[in-house]
Design an enzyme around this catalytic site. Structure first.
Site, mmCIF file in Angstrom:
data_model
loop_
_atom_site.group_PDB
_atom_site.id
_atom_site.type_symbol
_atom_site.label_atom_id
_atom_site.label_comp_id
_atom_site.label_asym_id
_atom_site.label_seq_id
_atom_site.Cartn_x
_atom_site.Cartn_y
_atom_site.Cartn_z
ATOM 1 N N CYS A 1 0.840 -1.179 0.000
ATOM 2 C CA CYS A 1 0.000 0.000 0.000
ATOM 3 C C CYS A 1 0.883 1.239 0.000
ATOM 4 O O CYS A 1 1.529 1.555 0.995
ATOM 5 C CB CYS A 1 -0.893 -0.005 1.229
ATOM 6 S SG CYS A 1 -1.920 1.449 1.166
ATOM 7 N N GLY A 2 0.910 1.916 -1.146
ATOM 8 C CA GLY A 2 1.777 3.088 -1.286
ATOM 9 C C GLY A 2 1.296 4.280 -0.484
ATOM 10 O O GLY A 2 2.107 4.999 0.114
ATOM 11 N N ASP B 1 -10.215 3.826 -3.787
ATOM 12 C CA ASP B 1 -9.081 4.607 -3.299
ATOM 13 C C ASP B 1 -9.307 6.082 -3.632
ATOM 14 O O ASP B 1 -9.580 6.431 -4.773
ATOM 15 C CB ASP B 1 -7.789 4.103 -3.962
ATOM 16 C CG ASP B 1 -6.542 4.570 -3.235
ATOM 17 O OD1 ASP B 1 -6.622 5.569 -2.481
ATOM 18 O OD2 ASP B 1 -5.488 3.947 -3.421
ATOM 19 N N GLY C 1 -0.552 4.349 -4.564
ATOM 20 C CA GLY C 1 0.899 4.189 -4.696
ATOM 21 C C GLY C 1 1.318 2.896 -5.361
ATOM 22 O O GLY C 1 2.191 2.887 -6.248
ATOM 23 N N SER C 2 0.709 1.783 -4.955
ATOM 24 C CA SER C 2 1.080 0.508 -5.580
ATOM 25 C C SER C 2 0.537 0.439 -7.010
ATOM 26 O O SER C 2 1.119 -0.234 -7.872
ATOM 27 C CB SER C 2 0.549 -0.671 -4.749
ATOM 28 O OG SER C 2 -0.837 -0.530 -4.516
HETATM 29 O O1 LIG Z 1 -1.784 3.498 -2.349
HETATM 30 C C1 LIG Z 1 -1.962 2.289 -2.374
HETATM 31 O O2 LIG Z 1 -1.140 1.524 -2.870
HETATM 32 C C2 LIG Z 1 -3.170 1.716 -1.723
HETATM 33 N N1 LIG Z 1 -4.259 2.614 -1.438
HETATM 34 C C3 LIG Z 1 -5.436 1.807 -1.194
HETATM 35 C C4 LIG Z 1 -5.234 0.627 -2.113
HETATM 36 C C5 LIG Z 1 -3.732 0.428 -2.191
HETATM 37 O O3 LIG Z 1 -3.350 -0.544 -1.256
#
Ligand SMILES: O=C(O)[C@H]1NCC[C@@H]1O
Length: 344
Positions: free
Chosen positions: A97-98, A259, A264-265
């Site tokens: 999770c970014g 999201d 991020g991922s």
């Molecule tokens: O930023 C991310 O990578 C995450 N945000 C929610 C779903 C992913 O895990």
């Protein structure tokens, strides 16, 4: 006025709430039992099997909501890690999770999980279930700021895979890994616009794609079977050719969770895909924008590497997180809704 809660029985969890680009992160500070397991991945299995009721207490209503996201800090088996982390959401426990790494970088410096903070940046090594992620936190005059991190090796798993999507027929998707696997489709294929369409319509289309890929494509990851699952679908504006203008996407992950950040991922996986297709070069920075809130991350491929037999890249993602509060979450023993519930 007395700010203490009246006398009550039952469990108490203390959390710090943050957000990164609008996406919540509830960091568990205390009250969570010891997590057994000799690796971060085995700890992830342990909480899924033995402590899942606490995920519901922390993520679900009445203390959270359908789209809540959490982080549990755990010990890591890697000597170079400053902390290990397990991620949680409305359906279970993710592998990367970014947005959480960007928030946890600040949190780790502010809550003294790293030794001596350095200016202008402090390095924080975060052991996520997908592997070690190195974060660099802006630090000046005692204050933390923006965070950039280097991903685990990210790779295009398959491109132009045709899947039969219920309600939409044959759809071509790309599948890419950025610590978690995502399917990518241009939202136009569904007559949608990631910046303007109703969230519900984006969720329905993305969920149909996720279901189709899950049932029709077998994923595999070179280092662990624990990583070989589809986390979600990212609908894009299709602007994958390099440009200095932002490109927008919306990520629908776990159980149709949306999201608020650019993901991020997902940015990591999308950069790996763009690099694989020859659309961007090493160190060419792109701006990724959330179709949900307009918040932005930057992303660039910084190094070629391998993941098993896959040609992979390390991706650098940057963004900024903010604190929103600190709470004591209690469970009163007579509260019938205390265990948590969700409205779909
Ligand atoms: O930023 C991310 O990578 C995450 N945000 C929610 C779903 C992913 O895990």
């Amino acid at each position: 006025m007395d700010m203490q809660l009246p006398p009550h029985e039952g469990g108490k969890l203390t959390v710090v709430d943050m957000h990164t680009g609008g996406e919540p992160l509830r960091v568990i500070l205390s009250g969570y039992p010891v997590v057994k397991g000799d690796s971060v991945l085995s700890k992830r299995r342990y909480v899924r099997e033995h402590l899942d009721h606490l995920r519901k207490v922390l993520m679900f209503e009445p203390r959270g909501h359908y789209d809540m996201y959490g982080a549990l800090i755990v010990d890591s088996e890697l000597p170079e890690a400053d902390l290990g982390v397990l991620f949680m959401h409305n359906e279970g426990y993710s592998t990367m999770c970014g947005h959480a790494v960007i928030a946890l970088g600040r949190f780790a410096v502010d809550y003294k999980l790293v030794k001596e903070p350095q200016s202008p940046e402090t390095q924080v090594n975060i052991h996520c279930p997908c592997g070690l992620v190195k974060a660099f936190v802006e630090y000046s005059e005692g204050k933390t700021g923006g965070v950039r991190f280097f991903s685990v090796p990210a790779f295009a798993f398959a491109t132009d895979v045709t899947v039969m999507v219920e309600g939409f027929g044959d759809v071509k998707v790309d599948i890419s890994y950025g610590g978690a696997f995502y399917a990518f489709v241009d939202a136009q294929r569904f007559g949608l616009d990631v910046n303007k369409s109703r969230t519900r319509d984006l969720v329905d289309a993305a969920t149909a794609v996720t279901n189709a890929v899950k049932s029709q494509v077998k994923l595999h990851h070179p280092t662990s079977d624990d990583l070989a699952f589809l986390y979600g679908t990212i609908l894009t504006d299709g602007k994958d050719d390099y440009s200095s203008d932002p490109t927008a996407n919306v990520c629908v992950f776990a159980e149709a969770q949306v999201d608020r950040s650019p993901t991020g991922s997902g940015v990591t996986a999308r950069v790996a895909l763009q690099y694989h297709k020859g659309l961007i070069q090493l160190n060419q920075t792109r701006i990724f924008q959330s179709g949900a809130t307009g918040s932005q991350f930057t992303g660039k491929a910084v190094e070629e590497t391998k993941c098993g037999s896959f040609k992979a890249v390390v991706v650098e993602v940057a963004g900024r997180a903010f604190y929103t509060g600190v709470s004591h979450l209690v469970q009163e023993s007579e509260d019938k809704l205390s265990a948590g519930f969700l409205l779909k």
